[in-house]
Structure formats: structure tokens, C-alpha cells
Design a protein around this motif. Structure first.
Motif, short mmCIF file in Angstrom:
data_model
loop_
_atom_site.label_atom_id
_atom_site.label_comp_id
_atom_site.label_asym_id
_atom_site.label_seq_id
_atom_site.Cartn_x
_atom_site.Cartn_y
_atom_site.Cartn_z
N ILE A 162 9.90 8.66 5.95
CA ILE A 162 10.47 7.86 4.85
C ILE A 162 9.34 7.13 4.15
O ILE A 162 8.70 6.25 4.72
CB ILE A 162 11.54 6.88 5.35
CG1 ILE A 162 12.68 7.63 6.03
CG2 ILE A 162 12.08 6.05 4.19
CD1 ILE A 162 13.81 6.76 6.54
N THR A 163 9.07 7.53 2.91
CA THR A 163 8.03 6.91 2.10
C THR A 163 8.60 5.63 1.47
O THR A 163 9.78 5.32 1.64
CB THR A 163 7.53 7.89 1.03
OG1 THR A 163 8.61 8.18 0.12
CG2 THR A 163 7.04 9.19 1.67
N GLY A 252 -5.96 5.87 -6.61
CA GLY A 252 -5.03 4.75 -6.70
C GLY A 252 -4.79 4.08 -5.36
O GLY A 252 -4.72 4.77 -4.33
N PRO A 253 -4.62 2.76 -5.34
CA PRO A 253 -4.36 2.05 -4.09
C PRO A 253 -3.11 2.55 -3.36
O PRO A 253 -3.06 2.55 -2.13
CB PRO A 253 -4.20 0.59 -4.54
CG PRO A 253 -4.90 0.51 -5.85
CD PRO A 253 -4.75 1.85 -6.50
N HIS A 254 -2.09 2.98 -4.12
CA HIS A 254 -0.86 3.47 -3.48
C HIS A 254 -1.12 4.75 -2.69
O HIS A 254 -0.36 5.05 -1.76
CB HIS A 254 0.22 3.71 -4.53
CG HIS A 254 -0.18 4.63 -5.64
ND1 HIS A 254 -1.15 4.31 -6.57
CD2 HIS A 254 0.24 5.88 -5.98
CE1 HIS A 254 -1.31 5.30 -7.42
NE2 HIS A 254 -0.47 6.27 -7.08
N GLN A 255 -2.18 5.50 -3.04
CA GLN A 255 -2.46 6.72 -2.29
C GLN A 255 -3.04 6.40 -0.91
O GLN A 255 -3.00 7.27 -0.01
CB GLN A 255 -3.41 7.62 -3.07
CG GLN A 255 -2.81 8.17 -4.36
CD GLN A 255 -1.63 9.12 -4.14
OE1 GLN A 255 -1.28 9.44 -3.01
NE2 GLN A 255 -1.02 9.57 -5.22
N ILE A 256 -3.55 5.20 -0.70
CA ILE A 256 -3.97 4.80 0.64
C ILE A 256 -2.75 4.73 1.56
O ILE A 256 -2.79 5.20 2.70
CB ILE A 256 -4.69 3.43 0.59
CG1 ILE A 256 -5.90 3.50 -0.35
CG2 ILE A 256 -5.10 2.99 1.99
CD1 ILE A 256 -6.93 4.54 0.02
N VAL A 257 -1.67 4.16 1.05
CA VAL A 257 -0.41 4.10 1.81
C VAL A 257 0.10 5.51 2.09
O VAL A 257 0.50 5.84 3.23
CB VAL A 257 0.64 3.29 1.03
CG1 VAL A 257 2.03 3.48 1.63
CG2 VAL A 257 0.27 1.82 1.00
N ASN A 258 0.10 6.38 1.07
CA ASN A 258 0.57 7.75 1.27
C ASN A 258 -0.30 8.49 2.28
O ASN A 258 0.21 9.25 3.11
CB ASN A 258 0.58 8.50 -0.06
CG ASN A 258 1.57 7.92 -1.05
OD1 ASN A 258 2.55 7.29 -0.66
ND2 ASN A 258 1.32 8.12 -2.33
N ALA A 259 -1.61 8.25 2.21
CA ALA A 259 -2.52 8.89 3.17
C ALA A 259 -2.23 8.41 4.59
O ALA A 259 -2.19 9.21 5.54
CB ALA A 259 -3.97 8.59 2.80
#
Length: 425
Positions: A162-163, A252-259
Motif C-alpha cells: 500500500i503506497t 524527487g523527494p517522493h521517490q525516496i519514499v517509493n524506493a
């Protein structure tokens, strides 16, 4: 002899099988899957993803990590950008036109004249392809919600993910974060582990309550795993240890979360540090993508040209953070959106970091917001100056005429992003 219809013609016929584009229920899907001899029961192990933002990027990173381990991976995603074929990836390769046409023909024939939505029948087609093609894994991304999404037909996936959950599609999923989280948490299955990305507290409480009822082992950000950046590196930590990795290719900073979410998923599947590092090399189009060639790039000359398909308030905030982290020159936006989206919520954070906005309508989309209305919303959000353009190319010409070295970001809709990618080759 009349040539057999291609995939586009069959897809057009499928659009007419139901009067609504979205009608959330699983009854029609179960009927069609039964007619197809239940392909959902014959899939390679499934990783099922739901969430408001980050599903596509997270899925791409998980896929990259699994493929780096030598595994063959099926992947299903939506919507597509340039061609429908992007939605179905068979054992690592986009489905061919010949295979897609045969697949759609079979699925259409099995359904007959019965009512079914476009997403439901094409999802059934994807499941049929996955069931008949050898692979080690199947990645399924929900289209809308989770509980009643057409992908939510696998009785026991290997893992659910769950993203981040936020406000979007309220007309279908509910007006509050709690209601939307309840729909997304509908992918949880009894006893099946779930990786949970950072969430609003209200959303996490809903997920935790559902998990407790179903005996779902949760691996939640902030409790079971952590991710951050330090000295230009990505630092991931869980109970198995700490990983010091390069930053993801996606910006993007949000891609740190996705990673971090992708790495947690790979670790849950028993994958090692090499798979985690490979995940960070994944590409995913129209997610803060720098366009480097094509007619639009030629038209832009010395200006930078960027593309992003985010379209809700959380995506607008994430995009604003990305622009804030890109020094050197302020951004000029070219924006087009659909009337099903919260345009004010999307634009408000971007007005704080962008120098101006050109509004466009999205070609060929019945639900596009007219350029004049987008311009009005941009002024209300605080953009100045604001202009209208007939199309993206005209906006690029207008911007570069005043600032040949501008940083131009085309944004507001995946449908606009897809149009740009098609036009730009």
C-alpha cells in the motif's frame, strides 16, 4: 479479404460494452473470469499494489529488483501513456501487437454482449495472458481503490503493498482519508504480509485495524523500516540491517519514499542488497522525466523540458518539493487537467515555486478542463503571470520567446503526458 481488426479496433469495441467508464463491482469480472477458466487461479505468485500516489514508480522498482535477480516478471499497470500495450508486460517485455490482438479477441468473445467496463475486460485479458506465459512473479497494480478493483480477484497473493494514500477519486472512494484508506485496504488478504508506505495517521489506523482482523503481518514505514537520504545517498534500515545505496534514478523527494517501499517489498520476498540497488535504477515515464530528444525538445532549443503526470493535491505538493530542490532557474509550467480532479489543491503548492503558467486543454479528452478555466484557477492559486495556449507546442514557443533558457514543466495529467510522449516520438 478484409484485414483482421487490430488491437485499437477491438479496444474501441470494448469501450461500448458498458455505459459507464467506472462502475465498481466484482460481479462482472468474476463472470468473465469463469468463462475464461479462471486465469486468476493460475498466475505466478502475485504482488498486489494499491494506493493513491506512487504505485507505478514503486511497481517499476520492485520489477527492476526482481529482474536483476534473474526472475521473469509479469506486470500490469494503468493507465497507459502512449499505447495500450504499456499496460501488459509479459515476462519482462511489453506485449506485442499480434499477441494483444489475439488476447483481446479471445476475451471479447468469452464475454459476448454482456455488460462489462473497459477496465474490467482488459484486466481479465491481462490475467489470461499472465496465466498462459511462464514467469516467476506477477505484479498487479490496482486501477482505482482496491476492495472492488478488477485486479482484486487473487485469493492469496504472495505480498500486498500500500503506497501513500491521499484524497483522490472521492466520487468513487469516499470523501475522507479514512474512507479511501478502507477501500485501498481491501486488497489485504488473511495471513498475507503487507508492506505499508508512509501514511497519514488516519489512513494507517484504518490499515492496522483491517490487518489485525485478518491476521496480516504488517511491515509499516516508521515502525518496521525507515528510509532517508544522507550525503547524497539513500539510507534504508530495517531489522535485517542497514543499506547504504545510491539515490534512485527517478527524481524527487517522493521517490525516496517509493524506493524505500520497493526495497521493503523486495526484502519481504527474500531479495538481497543487489536487488535493492538494482531497484533504484528503474525508469518510469512521466514521473519528473527530463525529455532529451524529439520535436518538442528541438522546439525548446536551450530550454529544459520536463514532464510529470501527477494530478492530485499530494502529487502537486510532491512536485513542488522536487522543483524546490532543483536550483538554478525557476520553473515555467504548462498545465492541463481533467475536470474530475481537484485543480485548486493541485496548483496551490506549485504557485509557491513556479514563475508562471500556460494553461492548455488536453486534446481528445472529453473531460478536459478548458484552458480558460485552468488559467482562472491558476490565478486564484497565486500564479502570476498566467497565459493560455492552443497546445503544448504553442506554450513552449511562447515561453522560450521570452526566456530561451527556461525550465519548462508540462504537468497536470497522465493523459496530457501521454499526448506529449506520442507527439514527441
Amino acid at each position: 479479404m478484409t484485414p483482421a481488426p487490430g488491437s485499437d479496433a477491438i479496444l474501441a469495441r470494448m469501450m461500448s460494452l458498458h455505459p459507464k467508464v467506472i462502475d465498481l463491482t466484482l460481479d462482472r469480472v468474476w463472470r468473465l473470469l469463469a468463462a475464461l477458466d479462471h486465469p486468476e487461479r493460475r498466475l505466478p505468485p502475485v504482488i498486489h499494489l494499491a494506493g493513491t500516489n506512487g504505485k507505478g514508480s514503486t511497481q517499476a522498482m520492485i520489477r527492476a529488483g526482481l529482474e536483476a535477480s534473474g526472475d521473469r516478471v509479469h506486470a500490469y499497470t494503468s493507465p497507459h501513456l502512449a499505447r495500450f500495450h504499456e499496460r501488459i508486460r509479459l515476462a519482462g517485455e511489453l506485449i506485442s501487437e499480434e499477441a494483444l490482438t489475439k488476447l483481446l479477441d479471445r476475451t471479447h468473445a468469452a464475454n459476448g454482449p454482456d455488460s462489462i467496463t473497459y477496465f474490467e475486460i482488459t484486466t481479465a485479458a491481462a490475467l489470461l495472458a499472465f496465466a498462459e506465459t511462464p514467469a516467476e512473479w506477477t505484479l498487479l497494480e490496482t486501477g482505482l481503490g482496491g476492495r472492488l478493483d478488477a485486479t482484486n480477484v487473487v485469493e492469496r497473493p504472495a505480498l500486498t503493498v500500500i503506497t501513500p494514500i491521499d484524497l483522490d477519486h472521492q466520487q468513487y472512494l469516499g470523501e475522507t482519508i479514512e474512507e479511501i484508506a478502507g477501500e485501498k485496504a481491501g486488497i489485504l488478504k488473511r495471513g498475507v504480509p503487507c508492506v505499508v508506505a508512509p501514511q497519514h495517521e488516519a489512513a494507517l489506523e484504518v490499515i492496522e485495524a483491517k490487518a489485525a482482523r485478518l491476521g496480516v503481518p504488517l511491515m509499516a514505514h516508521g515502525q518496521h523500516w525507515h528510509v532517508t537520504t544522507e550525503a547524497g545517498r539513500l539510507v534504508y534500515q530495517d531489522e535485517r540491517g542497514l543499506l547504504d545505496l545510491p539515490l534512485p534514478r527517478l527524481r524527487g523527494p517522493h521517490q525516496i519514499v517509493n524506493a524505500g517501499t520497493a526495497i521493503a517489498s523486495l526484502r519481504a520476498l527474500g531479495r538481497n542488497e543487489a536487488a535493492a540497488e538494482a531497484a533504484l535504477r528503474a525508469d518510469w515515464p512521466a514521473r519528473m522525466q527530463r525529455l532529451s530528444r524529439g520535436p518538442l525538445v528541438d522546439l525548446a532549443g536551450g530550454a529544459e523540458l520536463w514532464l510529470d503526470g501527477g494530478h492530485n493535491p499530494a502529487a502537486g505538493a510532491a512536485l513542488a518539493r522536487s522543483l524546490r530542490d532543483m536550483p538554478g532557474r525557476p520553473a515555467q509550467l504548462i498545465c492541463g487537467m481533467l475536470n474530475t480532479k481537484d485543480i485548486a489543491g493541485y496548483l496551490r503548492p506549485l504557485a509557491q515555486v513556479a514563475q508562471g503558467l500556460h494553461a492548455v486543454s488536453i486534446p481528445g479528452e472529453a473531460n478536459t478542463i478548458p484552458a480558460a478555466d485552468t488559467a482562472h484557477a491558476a490565478r486564484a492559486a497565486g500564479f502570476d503571470p498566467v497565459a493560455e495556449a492552443d497546445d503544448v507546442a504553442q506554450a513552449v514557443r511562447d515561453i522560450t520567446a521570452r526566456d530561451p533558457a527556461a525550465r519548462i514543466l508540462i504537468c497536470g495529467s497522465l493523459y496530457l503526458a501521454g499526448q506529449v510522449l506520442r507527439d514527441n516520438g
